[in-house]
Design a protein around this motif. Structure first.
Motif, PDB file in Angstrom:
ATOM      1  N   THR A 135      -9.215 -39.808 -34.230  1.00 14.15           N
ATOM      2  CA  THR A 135      -8.814 -39.210 -35.598  1.00 14.15           C
ATOM      3  C   THR A 135      -7.926 -37.884 -35.574  1.00 14.15           C
ATOM      4  O   THR A 135      -7.353 -37.650 -36.748  1.00 14.15           O
ATOM      5  N   ALA A 136      -7.889 -37.192 -34.501  1.00 10.51           N
ATOM      6  CA  ALA A 136      -7.133 -36.056 -34.471  1.00 10.51           C
ATOM      7  C   ALA A 136      -5.688 -36.163 -34.840  1.00 10.51           C
ATOM      8  O   ALA A 136      -5.222 -35.239 -35.520  1.00 10.51           O
ATOM      9  N   GLU A 137      -5.083 -36.986 -34.436  1.00 13.69           N
ATOM     10  CA  GLU A 137      -3.594 -37.390 -34.742  1.00 13.69           C
ATOM     11  C   GLU A 137      -3.304 -38.266 -35.850  1.00 13.69           C
ATOM     12  O   GLU A 137      -2.024 -38.686 -36.004  1.00 13.69           O
ATOM     13  N   ARG A 138      -4.399 -38.909 -36.728  1.00 14.08           N
ATOM     14  CA  ARG A 138      -4.137 -39.621 -37.558  1.00 14.08           C
ATOM     15  C   ARG A 138      -4.296 -39.137 -39.245  1.00 14.08           C
ATOM     16  O   ARG A 138      -5.206 -37.969 -39.191  1.00 14.08           O
ATOM     17  N   VAL A 139      -3.629 -39.662 -39.945  1.00 14.62           N
ATOM     18  CA  VAL A 139      -3.708 -39.430 -41.328  1.00 14.62           C
ATOM     19  C   VAL A 139      -4.773 -40.439 -41.977  1.00 14.62           C
ATOM     20  O   VAL A 139      -4.438 -41.410 -42.286  1.00 14.62           O
ATOM     21  N   LEU A 140      -6.054 -39.985 -42.523  1.00 14.75           N
ATOM     22  CA  LEU A 140      -6.895 -41.042 -42.949  1.00 14.75           C
ATOM     23  C   LEU A 140      -7.428 -40.756 -44.054  1.00 14.75           C
ATOM     24  O   LEU A 140      -7.482 -39.544 -44.461  1.00 14.75           O
ATOM     25  N   VAL A 141      -7.949 -41.705 -44.977  1.00 17.59           N
ATOM     26  CA  VAL A 141      -8.614 -41.537 -46.180  1.00 17.59           C
ATOM     27  C   VAL A 141     -10.029 -42.227 -46.049  1.00 17.59           C
ATOM     28  O   VAL A 141      -9.852 -43.590 -45.634  1.00 17.59           O
ATOM     29  N   LEU A 142     -11.016 -41.659 -45.756  1.00 18.72           N
ATOM     30  CA  LEU A 142     -12.336 -42.514 -45.445  1.00 18.72           C
ATOM     31  C   LEU A 142     -13.272 -42.072 -46.500  1.00 18.72           C
ATOM     32  O   LEU A 142     -13.521 -41.159 -47.131  1.00 18.72           O
ATOM     33  N   VAL A 143     -13.705 -43.382 -47.239  1.00 17.30           N
ATOM     34  CA  VAL A 143     -14.733 -43.403 -48.276  1.00 17.30           C
ATOM     35  C   VAL A 143     -16.081 -43.746 -47.518  1.00 17.30           C
ATOM     36  O   VAL A 143     -16.291 -44.749 -47.107  1.00 17.30           O
ATOM     37  N   LEU A 144     -16.934 -42.928 -48.178  1.00 20.98           N
ATOM     38  CA  LEU A 144     -18.494 -42.976 -47.550  1.00 20.98           C
ATOM     39  C   LEU A 144     -19.181 -43.237 -48.839  1.00 20.98           C
ATOM     40  O   LEU A 144     -19.446 -42.159 -49.356  1.00 20.98           O
ATOM     41  N   ASP A 145     -19.750 -44.568 -49.137  1.00 26.54           N
ATOM     42  CA  ASP A 145     -20.448 -44.623 -50.365  1.00 26.54           C
ATOM     43  C   ASP A 145     -21.887 -44.559 -50.066  1.00 26.54           C
ATOM     44  O   ASP A 145     -22.522 -44.842 -48.917  1.00 26.54           O
ATOM     45  N   ASN A 146     -22.627 -44.351 -51.106  1.00 28.93           N
ATOM     46  CA  ASN A 146     -24.105 -44.352 -51.187  1.00 28.93           C
ATOM     47  C   ASN A 146     -24.621 -43.257 -50.065  1.00 28.93           C
ATOM     48  O   ASN A 146     -25.499 -43.431 -49.241  1.00 28.93           O
ATOM     49  N   VAL A 147     -24.016 -42.152 -50.113  1.00 28.50           N
ATOM     50  CA  VAL A 147     -24.601 -41.084 -49.394  1.00 28.50           C
ATOM     51  C   VAL A 147     -25.927 -40.436 -49.878  1.00 28.50           C
ATOM     52  O   VAL A 147     -25.787 -39.966 -50.989  1.00 28.50           O
ATOM     53  N   ALA A 148     -26.694 -40.243 -49.241  1.00 29.00           N
ATOM     54  CA  ALA A 148     -27.939 -39.555 -49.642  1.00 29.00           C
ATOM     55  C   ALA A 148     -27.876 -37.991 -49.277  1.00 29.00           C
ATOM     56  O   ALA A 148     -28.722 -37.416 -50.234  1.00 29.00           O
ATOM     57  N   TYR A 149     -27.476 -37.671 -48.256  1.00 28.27           N
ATOM     58  CA  TYR A 149     -27.761 -36.410 -47.885  1.00 28.27           C
ATOM     59  C   TYR A 149     -26.322 -35.798 -47.126  1.00 28.27           C
ATOM     60  O   TYR A 149     -25.590 -36.647 -46.669  1.00 28.27           O
TER      61      TYR A 149
END
Length: 751
Positions: A159-173
């Motif tokens: 991921t260091a050299e990439r442009v990403l959008v990351l969706v993390l759903d239903n996070v509890a903490y």
């Protein structure tokens, strides 16, 4: 990422052409044309929401935050956007809209993980979540590190050299988020949770409340898709007000009004007022009750039963298994009713084609890897219904699932849910057995295969790749079925529990989900013990031992393997099982570095295979024994044994009519060449021929780690023969493979 969000779906769009994803209770707006993302941009998101209203302020805040970060230096932490709010408020829809916007407008890759899909007993294994993300980012399974530290290093490198959008759903903490953040200042992590995450520092907080009155009416008009309910605008305004701006209620109410647009609206409005004002029933419950009461008997029954489906998402076929009607068309029609009422919605359409591949899974035999799972068929939210639901996954919002459970308690027939669970578990077991047979071919199995089931169709597996793809897509449901079957506690249920673990073994060897595997295989051991099925007990203990020793829990693994060997010795009619348990003990000792002990176990296993005339068993144990002898410092003995094994592999290919060298032909060739070189009696021409054969076999199977290993061996050979140009070319090709596959320069492949 901002755009005009006040448009609505025009009345010419048919109801079957628009699918909503993310959440039944999401806020939506249908977009038509949008800028195309660059060709090949990574997209692994659920399909974009069909309707979206308001949320301009929230989207503008995110856009401003992104703008403020542009040009900053020394920042290695992505922008973290924390979207929070009560269930059904539209969190997932906003998060997915932001992600799709970024994918289209910034050209970045887009990934999605629902942590609830990976949650076990309230906890999430970050190593397992990283495994999902690493596969999406192109890390090949044989190169995947086995522990959290190694996977975190791979994730940072990827991921260091990439442009990403990351969706993390239903996070509890908030602590669940930190290990999963891309190591890129230009990336964005969209974190979706019900409560504010106090332990997530530095996040841009985006709390969501109910839609304001005008936006709620706009959403209701959009869901109506041009239909004009009796009573005119006043009806829409009153229903929107009663729904309190909660999209979950507005969606179902809109579909109800659309369905009954010629009916006087007083019935729905009166029902809402009565339940809300007089009985204290929450408005959402009142809306859903109204929609539920309109369902046919099969649709109402399916709705109640979907609350006990083992996976977070489901397919038309698994829904048919739940319902258990004599004619599967009954289930499909019922599912259509639920979709039309917006009580379930399309969540994913899998469009990627799976290609068969061999990951070198050792004892499990040849396996297939799943490709990158493409959740979304594109950026356009109009997805035409193909009629049969092929490749389609649906989902029920958590709030609706809870509502279905309440209706089941009130109206469900005695034993309805229990029998539905048994049917769907049995269906999943049958499909897993069929997939395993397609992927791994004939191998030792002890469960009696489940016959065809009249109430639900089989999944068509046209290739190993398709079967492996299905296993990956259904992984959560399959592991959950093991638990459900064991909890049901009947003899047939326990047989289902350990019977499911047999095909899950092949999947584990290709996909190291350690938390799932440890839970499932421990359950398999308990289920086999409860049914007093001794062969299954031995097999399950061996399956449990492997993830234990790969996670460094050597003593626990040794206890399981020793017990398996002891049980197998008592079974006179199962010599192949005895040989298998000895092989497992040899592999465990190899993992410990006890090569003398490993050689002893492989030799004992080989003798049993010779006694029963199992030529493939003799071949495999000769290969493993030869490897152990090289490590033990006996290359001459190893070369003699491996030459015999190689001859057997070549003959096996000839008898099978194989067009090229098979897996064991390539592996024995490579190890034979190594033994000859270590012995100091190398013949460059012979060694080159063996390595070329190993290279051809690896390339034919797509076994890139074996290919890279062989290329490096060829480079060493070229150095020895004074050809630095060839050596450099071989190393360059090996390095290119390793970089592409995600290598960190770790150990040799798991075998």
């Amino acid at each position: 990422m901002t755009e005009n969000t006040r448009n609505t779906v025009d009345g010419q769009v048919g109801a079957g052409a628009i699918v909503q994803a993310g959440s039944i209770g999401a806020v939506h707006h249908h977009t038509h044309a949008a800028p195309a993302a660059p060709a090949g941009a990574l997209l692994q998101l659920p399909v974009e929401a069909a309707y979206f209203e308001d949320r301009d302020r929230e989207r503008a805040r995110v856009e401003r935050a992104l703008g403020l970060r542009e040009g900053r230096t020394g920042v290695v932490r992505p922008l973290v956007v924390a979207v929070s709010g009560v269930g059904g408020i539209g969190k997932s829809a906003l998060g997915l809209r932001l992600a799709h916007d970024a994918h289209r407008e910034r050209g970045c890759g887009a990934l999605y993980v629902d942590l609830d899909d990976l949650r076990r007993d309230g906890a999430v294994s970050p190593a397992d979540v990283l495994a999902v993300l690493l596969r999406a980012l192109g890390v090949h399974e044989p190169w995947m590190e086995s522990d959290l530290v190694g996977r975190a290093r791979q994730y940072a490198a990827r991921t260091a050299e990439r442009v990403l959008v990351l969706v993390l759903d239903n996070v509890a903490y908030g602590s669940e988020v930190e290990p999963l953040l891309p190591v890129s200042a230009d990336s964005v992590a969209i974190v979706i949770s019900r409560a504010r995450l106090e332990d997530l520092p530095g996040a841009l907080e985006v709390p969501l409340g109910p839609l304001p009155g005008a936006a709620a009416e706009e959403l209701l008009h959009a869901v109506l898709e041009g239909a004009r309910p009796a009573g005119g605008p006043g009806t829409v305004s009153e229903v929107a007000r009663l729904c309190g701006g909660l999209p979950a209620a507005l969606h179902v109410a809109g579909r109800y009004l659309r369905k009954h647009r010629r009916r006087p609206p007083e019935r729905l409005i009166a029902a809402l007022r009565t339940e809300l004002d007089e009985e204290g029933v929450p408005v959402v419950e009142a809306v859903w009750n109204a929609a539920y009461d309109e369902l046919s008997a099969p649709a109402a029954r399916l709705y109640r039963l979907l609350a006990v489906h083992p996976g977070p998402s489901f397919t038309p076929a698994s829904a048919a298994a739940l319902l258990g009607a004599e004619d599967p068309d009954t289930a499909y029609d019922a599912l259509g009713e639920l979709e039309a009422a917006r009580l379930v919605a399309v969540w994913e359409r899998d469009t990627a084609e799976a290609a068969p591949a061999d990951t070198g899974s050792g004892a499990a035999g040849p396996g297939g890897t799943d490709p990158e799972v493409t959740r979304s068929g594109g950026t356009d939210s109009q997805v035409a219904d193909d009629g049969d639901g092929a490749g389609e996954r649906l989902r029920m919002h958590d709030l609706l699932r809870a509502h279905a459970q309440r209706r089941a308690r009130r109206e469900g027939e005695p034993g309805e849910a229990v029998e539905a669970r048994r049917r769907v578990v049995r269906w999943y077991r049958r499909q897993a057995e069929r997939a395993d047979e397609t992927i791994a071919g004939s191998r030792m199995r002890f469960a009696t295969p489940v016959p065809a089931l009249p109430y639900a169709p089989d999944v068509p597996f046209g290739s190993r790749g398709e079967a492996a793809y299905w296993m990956s897509a259904e992984r959560g449901a399959l592991y959950e079925c093991v638990r459900l079957a064991h909890e049901a506690a009947g003899p047939e249920d326990d047989a289902d529990a350990w019977g499911l673990c047999e095909p899950l073994w092949t999947h584990f060897m290709d996909h190291r989900h350690y938390a799932d595997a440890l839970d499932a295989f421990a359950t398999g051991v308990a289920a086999a013990q409860r049914t007093e099925h001794l062969p299954a007990q031995a097999r399950m203990r061996c399956q449990l031992a492997r993830p234990l020793w790969e996670q460094g829990r050597i003593e626990e693994a040794r206890a399981q393997v020793d017990r398996a060997v002891h049980v197998a010795r008592s079974l006179e009619n199962e010599p192949k099982l005895r040989a298998s348990t000895l092989e497992f003990r040899g592999l465990l000792r190899s993992a410990e570095g006890d090569w003398a002990g490993a050689a002893e176990e492989f030799a004992a296993s080989r003798r049993i295979h010779e006694e029963i005339g199992n030529t493939y068993g003799v071949l495999l144990q000769s290969y493993l024994l030869g490897k152990a002898l090289i490590e033990q410092g006996e290359p001459e003995s190893a070369a003699e044994l491996l030459a015999s094994a190689h001859g057997m592999a070549v003959e096996r290919d000839r008898l099978s009519g194989a067009r090229g060298p098979g897996r064991m032909t390539g592996r024995t060739a490579c190890e034979l060449a190594r033994a000859v070189r270590v012995s100091g009696r190398s013949d460059p021409a012979r060694l080159a021929a063996l390595y070329d054969l190993a290279l051809a076999a690896a390339r034919a199977r797509g076994a890139d780690r074996e290919e890279a290993t062989t290329l490096r061996a060829l480079a060493d050979l070229a150095d020895e023969t004074g050809d630095p140009t060839a050596a450099g070319a071989h190393r360059a090709r090996a390095h290119a493979i390793e970089s592409r596959a995600g290598s960190l320069g770790g150990p040799e492949p798991r075998g």
